[in-house]
Write a protein that holds these residues in place. Structure first.
Motif, PDB file in Angstrom:
ATOM      1  N   ALA A  59       0.815  -1.210   0.000  1.00 14.24           N
ATOM      2  CA  ALA A  59       0.000   0.000   0.000  1.00 14.24           C
ATOM      3  C   ALA A  59       0.854   1.267   0.000  1.00 14.24           C
ATOM      4  O   ALA A  59       0.314   2.385  -0.119  1.00 14.24           O
ATOM      5  N   GLY A  60       2.155   1.112   0.148  1.00 15.52           N
ATOM      6  CA  GLY A  60       3.034   2.280   0.141  1.00 15.52           C
ATOM      7  C   GLY A  60       3.123   2.993   1.476  1.00 15.52           C
ATOM      8  O   GLY A  60       3.739   4.061   1.568  1.00 15.52           O
ATOM      9  N   VAL A  61       2.532   2.396   2.505  1.00 14.58           N
ATOM     10  CA  VAL A  61       2.591   3.015   3.831  1.00 14.58           C
ATOM     11  C   VAL A  61       3.985   2.835   4.441  1.00 14.58           C
ATOM     12  O   VAL A  61       4.494   3.717   5.124  1.00 14.58           O
ATOM     13  N   LEU A  62       4.596   1.678   4.170  1.00 13.48           N
ATOM     14  CA  LEU A  62       5.937   1.394   4.654  1.00 13.48           C
ATOM     15  C   LEU A  62       6.865   1.131   3.475  1.00 13.48           C
ATOM     16  O   LEU A  62       6.419   0.771   2.383  1.00 13.48           O
ATOM     17  N   THR A  63       8.143   1.298   3.697  1.00 17.57           N
ATOM     18  CA  THR A  63       9.168   0.866   2.751  1.00 17.57           C
ATOM     19  C   THR A  63      10.089  -0.109   3.474  1.00 17.57           C
ATOM     20  O   THR A  63      10.282  -0.015   4.689  1.00 17.57           O
ATOM     21  N   ILE A  64      10.637  -1.058   2.735  1.00 18.81           N
ATOM     22  CA  ILE A  64      11.506  -2.055   3.348  1.00 18.81           C
ATOM     23  C   ILE A  64      12.755  -1.367   3.888  1.00 18.81           C
ATOM     24  O   ILE A  64      13.471  -0.698   3.138  1.00 18.81           O
ATOM     25  N   PRO A  65      13.015  -1.508   5.178  1.00 18.60           N
ATOM     26  CA  PRO A  65      14.187  -0.842   5.732  1.00 18.60           C
ATOM     27  C   PRO A  65      15.463  -1.614   5.421  1.00 18.60           C
ATOM     28  O   PRO A  65      15.436  -2.822   5.200  1.00 18.60           O
ATOM     29  N   ALA A  66      16.562  -0.894   5.380  1.00 23.09           N
ATOM     30  CA  ALA A  66      17.862  -1.550   5.276  1.00 23.09           C
ATOM     31  C   ALA A  66      18.308  -1.863   6.696  1.00 23.09           C
ATOM     32  O   ALA A  66      18.710  -0.970   7.442  1.00 23.09           O
ATOM     33  N   ASN A  67      18.179  -3.130   7.092  1.00 22.38           N
ATOM     34  CA  ASN A  67      18.550  -3.497   8.453  1.00 22.38           C
ATOM     35  C   ASN A  67      20.020  -3.193   8.709  1.00 22.38           C
ATOM     36  O   ASN A  67      20.862  -3.416   7.841  1.00 22.38           O
ATOM     37  N   PRO A  68      20.347  -2.677   9.887  1.00 17.74           N
ATOM     38  CA  PRO A  68      21.751  -2.348  10.172  1.00 17.74           C
ATOM     39  C   PRO A  68      22.609  -3.599  10.255  1.00 17.74           C
ATOM     40  O   PRO A  68      22.120  -4.706  10.467  1.00 17.74           O
ATOM     41  N   ASP A  69      23.924  -3.409  10.054  1.00 10.74           N
ATOM     42  CA  ASP A  69      24.847  -4.527  10.196  1.00 10.74           C
ATOM     43  C   ASP A  69      24.780  -5.069  11.629  1.00 10.74           C
ATOM     44  O   ASP A  69      24.427  -4.349  12.561  1.00 10.74           O
ATOM     45  N   TYR A  70      25.128  -6.333  11.787  1.00 11.71           N
ATOM     46  CA  TYR A  70      25.080  -6.941  13.117  1.00 11.71           C
ATOM     47  C   TYR A  70      26.296  -7.831  13.325  1.00 11.71           C
ATOM     48  O   TYR A  70      26.980  -8.212  12.371  1.00 11.71           O
ATOM     49  N   ALA A  71      26.577  -8.141  14.579  1.00 12.81           N
ATOM     50  CA  ALA A  71      27.702  -9.007  14.934  1.00 12.81           C
ATOM     51  C   ALA A  71      27.161 -10.384  15.304  1.00 12.81           C
ATOM     52  O   ALA A  71      26.495 -10.525  16.337  1.00 12.81           O
ATOM     53  N   PRO A  72      27.400 -11.409  14.487  1.00 15.21           N
ATOM     54  CA  PRO A  72      26.872 -12.745  14.790  1.00 15.21           C
ATOM     55  C   PRO A  72      27.284 -13.256  16.163  1.00 15.21           C
ATOM     56  O   PRO A  72      26.467 -13.844  16.882  1.00 15.21           O
ATOM     57  N   ALA A  73      28.547 -13.064  16.554  1.00 14.22           N
ATOM     58  CA  ALA A  73      29.013 -13.573  17.848  1.00 14.22           C
ATOM     59  C   ALA A  73      28.259 -12.925  18.991  1.00 14.22           C
ATOM     60  O   ALA A  73      27.820 -13.599  19.936  1.00 14.22           O
ATOM     61  N   ALA A  74      28.087 -11.603  18.927  1.00 11.35           N
ATOM     62  CA  ALA A  74      27.364 -10.892  19.985  1.00 11.35           C
ATOM     63  C   ALA A  74      25.903 -11.307  20.019  1.00 11.35           C
ATOM     64  O   ALA A  74      25.312 -11.460  21.099  1.00 11.35           O
ATOM     65  N   THR A  75      25.310 -11.515  18.837  1.00 12.85           N
ATOM     66  CA  THR A  75      23.908 -11.930  18.764  1.00 12.85           C
ATOM     67  C   THR A  75      23.719 -13.316  19.375  1.00 12.85           C
ATOM     68  O   THR A  75      22.776 -13.549  20.141  1.00 12.85           O
ATOM     69  N   ILE A  76      24.625 -14.234  19.071  1.00 10.21           N
ATOM     70  CA  ILE A  76      24.511 -15.604  19.583  1.00 10.21           C
ATOM     71  C   ILE A  76      24.699 -15.634  21.092  1.00 10.21           C
ATOM     72  O   ILE A  76      23.877 -16.198  21.831  1.00 10.21           O
ATOM     73  N   VAL A  77      25.777 -15.022  21.582  1.00 11.92           N
ATOM     74  CA  VAL A  77      26.050 -15.030  23.025  1.00 11.92           C
ATOM     75  C   VAL A  77      24.954 -14.285  23.786  1.00 11.92           C
ATOM     76  O   VAL A  77      24.456 -14.756  24.822  1.00 11.92           O
ATOM     77  N   GLY A  78      24.564 -13.123  23.264  1.00 12.19           N
ATOM     78  CA  GLY A  78      23.521 -12.346  23.930  1.00 12.19           C
ATOM     79  C   GLY A  78      22.191 -13.074  23.989  1.00 12.19           C
ATOM     80  O   GLY A  78      21.498 -13.056  25.011  1.00 12.19           O
ATOM     81  N   SER A  79      21.843 -13.753  22.911  1.00 11.36           N
ATOM     82  CA  SER A  79      20.569 -14.487  22.874  1.00 11.36           C
ATOM     83  C   SER A  79      20.589 -15.683  23.806  1.00 11.36           C
ATOM     84  O   SER A  79      19.581 -16.010  24.448  1.00 11.36           O
ATOM     85  N   LEU A  80      21.732 -16.366  23.889  1.00 10.00           N
ATOM     86  CA  LEU A  80      21.865 -17.471  24.843  1.00 10.00           C
ATOM     87  C   LEU A  80      21.651 -16.976  26.268  1.00 10.00           C
ATOM     88  O   LEU A  80      20.920 -17.604  27.060  1.00 10.00           O
ATOM     89  N   LEU A  81      22.276 -15.847  26.613  1.00  6.93           N
ATOM     90  CA  LEU A  81      22.115 -15.282  27.956  1.00  6.93           C
ATOM     91  C   LEU A  81      20.665 -14.877  28.196  1.00  6.93           C
ATOM     92  O   LEU A  81      20.127 -15.089  29.287  1.00  6.93           O
TER      93      LEU A  81
END
Length: 318
Positions: A59-81
């Motif tokens: 509908a043009g209400v939103l546009t697909i955002p460019a997701n920011p870069d991420y750190a896989p190691a931080a994401t994995i460890v943080g999610s485990l915690l």
């Protein structure tokens, strides 16, 4: 329009309380029941939310955002915690808001510990010491603005969900899907509400809690109430109103063990959120609906962290 956050929070809190829907319990059921219905509930939420996002994109209400870069190691460890903390707290941060609405002081302690840990993390006290985990950043921009790719991912996930529903139809009754459908509708509607408030996003927890901290500490000076701040307040109020009307107050005793568990849980989830840049709500529900690699990676390892805590608890009991 930021006040619509209060309405969405009230509705979410009411649904979670009325249907006794607990995200940690869904993960537990998904891991222990053959049908995996708890995990199916999470997928249903994501599919419904993503379908609404797709409609808003078309509908043009939103546009697909460019997701920011991420750190896989931080994401994995943080999610485990975060998953470990969820197990100790008997719920994620949203569940803790509902617990507060129930008059459960253990949920309040977990929330306070989470918020203070996140504050100290953002001040650099913790982030500087854990900075090595964020050193390797990778791109999370899958679609490059192409809505067809987004729709393809949604279609694949929808087919998987329908096939799962057909396979588990004898174990999963329609009533078990009502709460996930309602939560998915609210989560998708939150994108529209945020767009009307001239911002992009859905449900948010960590950022608004940090804003509440600054608002209270500074006596309201320099901080305007945001959509997310209204939203987080509404969750507890909505849960409280339903508990009051239906007399569903469920309080855990404030024992020493529960007190320590709640505080440790809040700290673990706070550090986990700082590392992975999100909670179960933002990473596991919102970013997964946007088909962010980080979101799906975080959801998987939150579940792994929760199952690890559950396994360790059973080993200790034996």
């Amino acid at each position: 329009m930021v006040q619509t956050g209060l309405i969405f929070g009230l509705l979410l809190g009411a649904v979670l309380q009325d249907w006794h829907f607990n995200f940690a319990r869904q993960i537990h059921n998904g891991l222990t029941k053959q049908s995996g219905n708890g995990l199916l509930s999470l997928i249903v939420i994501i599919v419904v939310e993503s379908a609404i996002v797709a409609a808003l994109l078309l509908a043009g209400v939103l546009t697909i955002p460019a997701n920011p870069d991420y750190a896989p190691a931080a994401t994995i460890v943080g999610s485990l915690l975060f998953g470990l903390g969820m197990w100790l707290a008997h719920g994620c941060i949203v569940d803790n808001f509902v617990q507060v609405g129930n008059g459960d002081l253990n949920g309040l302690l977990a929330l306070l510990a989470f918020t203070l840990t996140l504050v100290y993390y953002n001040w650099g006290v913790l982030s500087d010491r854990l900075g090595a985990l964020n050193s390797e950043q990778v791109s999370d921009d899958l679609f490059h603005g192409r809505i067809t790719d987004f729709l393809l991912c949604l279609g694949i996930l929808a087919v998987i969900t329908v096939a799962w529903l057909v396979w588990a139809r004898k174990q999963v009754g329609w009533r078990a899907l009502v709460a996930p459908l309602l939560i998915g509708l609210l989560a998708g509607g939150a994108f529209l509400a945020n767009a009307l408030a001239h911002s992009f996003g859905g449900f948010a927890i960590a950022g608004p809690l940090l804003s509440w901290y600054g608002f209270i500490k500074g006596h309201g000076a320099g901080i305007a109430l945001s959509w997310g701040m209204y939203f987080t307040a509404g969750i507890t109020i909505g849960a409280f109103l339903v508990a009051l009307v239906k007399r569903q107050f469920q309080r855990r005793p404030l024992t020493i063990i529960n007190l320590i568990s709640s505080i440790v849980a809040g700290v673990l989830m706070g550090v986990g959120t700082g590392l992975s840049k999100g909670t179960l709500t933002s990473n596991g529900l919102v970013y997964t609906a946007l088909f962010s690699v980080q979101g799906w990676l975080a959801l998987v390892f939150i579940i792994v962290g929760y199952s690890l805590a559950d396994w360790l608890a059973h080993r200790i009991k034996k």
